[in-house]
Write an enzyme that holds these catalytic residues in place. Structure first.
Site, short mmCIF file in Angstrom:
data_model
loop_
_atom_site.label_atom_id
_atom_site.label_comp_id
_atom_site.label_asym_id
_atom_site.label_seq_id
_atom_site.Cartn_x
_atom_site.Cartn_y
_atom_site.Cartn_z
N ASP A 1 0.84 -1.20 0.00
CA ASP A 1 0.00 0.00 0.00
C ASP A 1 0.88 1.26 0.00
O ASP A 1 0.59 2.23 0.69
CB ASP A 1 -0.92 -0.01 1.22
CG ASP A 1 -2.17 0.84 1.03
OD1 ASP A 1 -2.50 1.17 -0.12
OD2 ASP A 1 -2.81 1.18 2.03
N LEU A 2 1.93 1.23 -0.81
CA LEU A 2 2.92 2.31 -0.82
C LEU A 2 2.46 3.44 -1.76
O LEU A 2 2.90 3.54 -2.89
CB LEU A 2 4.28 1.78 -1.25
CG LEU A 2 5.47 2.75 -1.13
CD1 LEU A 2 5.71 3.14 0.32
CD2 LEU A 2 6.73 2.13 -1.72
#
Length: 303
Positions: free
Chosen positions: A200-201
């Site tokens: 979830d960068l």
């Protein structure tokens, strides 16, 4: 009647209100006051501030610990977040915030406080792709247990994609679902390096830090193919939502990091669709998937 963001007179951010629709979510919200009290004792916190807004699966607030600023994070027991503390420990402050302490039984972490702590997505004076490329060089470390394998997560997506599409009322054309199903079926068949992945960068999960420039938060960790690491970045519409912008991110980062561009493209299609139907930004995710499908250089997984 209890208002959104309030349970038994205990106020929490509105971003957690969706948990009121689930029995286990309501139970966790009711337990928050007691969990917070236990954390004060467990971590010997000297001061507790008001919670930060915006967290969807965690109650996060500033605290004082041993005279220094820190952050307390109470996590809702969520499948995707269960090994976050292990990931932060594995990275040991290199590219990500530092884990100071962890109470597994309370689903609680004590974290370093990032200062000044503004989001990468909100800084117009930096090159965000340069920042993310630098972070990934630290984050993509070899790893194994206890982390969930990317291949296992892909199987979970494969088992749910069609039913999620049906339950959502078929909000997009079937070819997008089929492309994601093909990707999650075929990509795990190839042996690749096994590295720790931040799935979830995006631009609101990277904070400015006096200690190390920029640091990642909220990893939702997996372990597997390094090409997958570009997926959350390519679909991050806060860095520009257009076909040119998405392909620029894909092409630049795959080249700078020496990652397989086609594998990264297909992994992005897979995760974008797997997460699309529960998102408030479903149509943007569908658009991103269309652009990626229309940009194929090859039908092969590897160049």
């Amino acid at each position: 009647m209890t208002q959104p963001g309030e349970m038994n007179s205990f106020v929490y951010p509105a971003s957690l209100s969706w948990l009121e629709k689930r029995e286990d979510g309501r139970d966790w919200l009711r337990c928050l006051p007691d969990l917070l009290a236990q954390c004060r004792d467990r971590f010997q916190l000297e001061q507790v501030g008001d919670p930060f807004s915006g967290g969807n699966v965690s109650y996060v607030l500033p605290v004082k610990h041993q005279g220094a600023d820190a952050v307390l994070k109470l996590q809702f027991p969520d499948r995707e977040c269960r090994f976050e503390a292990d990931a932060l420990k594995h990275w040991d402050g290199q590219g990500a915030i530092r884990l100071l302490d962890h109470a597994h039984d309370l689903n609680a972490m004590l974290l370093e406080r990032c200062r000044p702590g503004h989001f990468l997505a909100d800084d117009p004076d930096v090159d965000p792709m340069a920042v993310l490329s630098g972070l990934l060089k630290n984050l993509l470390k070899p790893a194994g247990p206890p982390f969930t394998r990317l291949s296992e997560e892909a199987a979970h997506w494969r088992n749910n994609l069609e039913s999620d599409w049906e339950d959502a009322g078929r909000p997009c054309e079937r070819r997008l679902v089929d492309a994601a199903m093909t990707a999650v079926s075929d990509l795990p068949k190839d042996e690749t390096d096994q590295v720790l992945l931040h799935q979830d960068l995006h631009g609101h999960n990277v904070l400015s830090s006096e200690r190390s420039g920029w640091l990642a938060i909220d990893p939702k960790p997996l372990v597997g193919d390094p090409a997958f690491s570009l997926s959350p970045i390519v679909r991050s519409f806060e860095f520009g939502h257009s076909k040119n912008a998405a392909l620029y991110r894909l092409n630049r980062l795959s080249e700078e990091l020496g990652l397989d561009r086609e594998r990264a493209r297909h992994w992005t299609i897979a995760q974008t669709m797997a997460w699309a139907f529960s998102s408030d930004y479903s149509e943007r995710h569908f658009e991103t998937t269309r652009w990626l499908l229309d940009s194929a250089r090859s039908q092969k997984w590897s160049s």
